[in-house]
Enzyme design. Structure first.
Site, mmCIF file in Angstrom:
data_model
loop_
_atom_site.group_PDB
_atom_site.id
_atom_site.type_symbol
_atom_site.label_atom_id
_atom_site.label_comp_id
_atom_site.label_asym_id
_atom_site.label_seq_id
_atom_site.Cartn_x
_atom_site.Cartn_y
_atom_site.Cartn_z
ATOM 1 N N TYR A 32 0.829 -1.204 0.000
ATOM 2 C CA TYR A 32 0.000 0.000 0.000
ATOM 3 C C TYR A 32 0.865 1.257 0.000
ATOM 4 O O TYR A 32 2.087 1.191 0.191
ATOM 5 C CB TYR A 32 -0.944 0.002 1.205
ATOM 6 C CG TYR A 32 -0.300 0.342 2.533
ATOM 7 C CD1 TYR A 32 0.524 -0.571 3.187
ATOM 8 C CD2 TYR A 32 -0.488 1.587 3.140
ATOM 9 C CE1 TYR A 32 1.126 -0.256 4.403
ATOM 10 C CE2 TYR A 32 0.107 1.905 4.346
ATOM 11 C CZ TYR A 32 0.911 0.975 4.977
ATOM 12 O OH TYR A 32 1.512 1.293 6.172
ATOM 13 N N LYS A 143 6.373 -1.915 2.254
ATOM 14 C CA LYS A 143 5.167 -1.272 2.806
ATOM 15 C C LYS A 143 3.991 -2.217 2.575
ATOM 16 O O LYS A 143 3.187 -2.039 1.655
ATOM 17 C CB LYS A 143 4.957 0.098 2.145
ATOM 18 C CG LYS A 143 4.054 1.024 2.969
ATOM 19 C CD LYS A 143 4.203 2.448 2.497
ATOM 20 C CE LYS A 143 3.170 3.378 3.102
ATOM 21 N NZ LYS A 143 3.246 3.596 4.534
ATOM 22 N N GLU A 175 12.750 2.706 13.915
ATOM 23 C CA GLU A 175 11.813 3.752 13.480
ATOM 24 C C GLU A 175 10.631 3.762 14.429
ATOM 25 O O GLU A 175 10.623 3.054 15.435
ATOM 26 C CB GLU A 175 11.360 3.481 12.035
ATOM 27 C CG GLU A 175 10.658 2.148 11.868
ATOM 28 C CD GLU A 175 10.244 1.854 10.434
ATOM 29 O OE1 GLU A 175 10.069 2.794 9.642
ATOM 30 O OE2 GLU A 175 10.069 0.667 10.115
ATOM 31 N N LEU A 200 11.172 1.372 7.131
ATOM 32 C CA LEU A 200 10.529 1.718 5.875
ATOM 33 C C LEU A 200 11.161 3.035 5.428
ATOM 34 O O LEU A 200 11.126 4.017 6.179
ATOM 35 C CB LEU A 200 9.023 1.925 6.080
ATOM 36 C CG LEU A 200 8.329 2.315 4.789
ATOM 37 C CD1 LEU A 200 8.049 1.088 3.942
ATOM 38 C CD2 LEU A 200 7.048 3.063 5.067
#
Ligand code: PMP
Length: 282
Positions: A32, A143, A175, A200
């Protein structure tokens, strides 16, 4: 009516239906993107489409349409909505097929795009975070909609009264559950490196690095230890929907030597200006 795009058709989201055999539903076998528009112009389209194409190729789902095709879908959704500021969600699953771990042959990807009003926030916000052990899989660079580990971490943070979880793996910061991290120390900016497949690579992260450098400050991608977080002058979170926010409380302690986040404020303003100047109109 909220118009969405599903497999070539524009329809009211209430009428959009996907098979229960869709592999996105059964396995989370889908990728996505999330991006935003401001004043009817899309921000960062090329970067988001490049990442989508890379992710599709990583998980071996064929590209369902060209870049012009995506552009046309987003343009139609913009014109179908009154709001000038929208956030878009694009999902491509491998498609619907009898349940099997093997990748099915000759199946058409399911393509879904929806949008919702997006409230632009012009203030520079501060949020509370907690550190949590990063127990996600080793392909955080993809993702994928298989976000259960991120959801568990985000909700564990919320239960502790925080806005976001800052994830740490083997003593190193990776992250946030849904954001990238920057730290500022002695006038320099650092962000955990992306080459170890533990983050990511955010579209916003890349732009913030460029903007930091454009104001003459070094922005270095490198491993960041957990203890560096604790003594950082500033900590920032970045993402497409929240741009850049500062962390003011981490693990119940105040962050930074100077609680006014001077560099964060400056970069926040520069990023807003950059965004306003780089919108793709239709
Ligand atoms: N890391 C994770 C895990 C995310 O889910 C996101 C997006 N919400 C980001 C980083 C930020 O990516 P981007 O700047 O492209 O939105």
């Amino acid at each position: 009516m909220t118009t969405c795009f599903l497999n070539g058709n524009y329809l009211d989201i209430k009428d959009a239906k996907v098979s229960v055999l869709d592999r996105g539903f059964i396995f989370g076998d889908s990728v996505y993107e999330v991006l935003t528009s401001q004043d009817g112009g899309i921000f960062g389209l090329t970067d988001h489409l490049s990442r989508l194409e890379k992710n599709l190729s990583e998980v071996m789902i064929p590209r369902p349409m060209s870049r012009d095709g995506w552009r046309e879908v987003l343009a139609k959704l913009i014109s179908a909505h009154e709001e000038a500021d929208l956030s878009f969600y694009i999902q491509v699953s491998r498609g619907a097929a009898p349940r099997s771990h093997d990748f099915p042959q000759d199946v058409k990807p399911t393509v879904f795009v929806m949008c919702q009003p997006y409230v632009m926030d012009h203030e520079f916000h501060q949020v509370t975070c907690v550190t949590l052990e990063d127990n996600r899989w080793g392909r955080c660079d993809i993702k994928t909609t298989s976000l259960l580990p991120n959801l568990l971490l985000k909700n564990a943070a919320i239960e502790k009264g925080a806005h976001e979880a800052i994830l740490v793996r083997s003593g190193y910061v990776t992250e946030g559950a849904s954001s990238n991290i920057f730290i500022v120390k002695d006038g320099q900016v650092f962000t955990p490196s992306a080459n170890d497949r533990t983050i990511l690579p955010g579209v916003t992260r890349k732009l913030i690095c460029d903007i930091v450098q454009s104001v003459g400050i070094e922005c270095t991608e490198r491993e960041v230890r957990r203890d560096e977080l604790m003594c950082a002058d500033e900590i920032w979170l970045t993402s497409s929907t929240s741009d850049i926010v500062a962390v003011n409380i981490l693990d119940q302690k105040l962050v930074g030597v100077d609680f006014d986040y001077p560099l964060g404020r400056r970069i926040h303003k520069a990023f807003k200006d950059y965004k306003a100047d780089n919108l793709l109109g239709f």
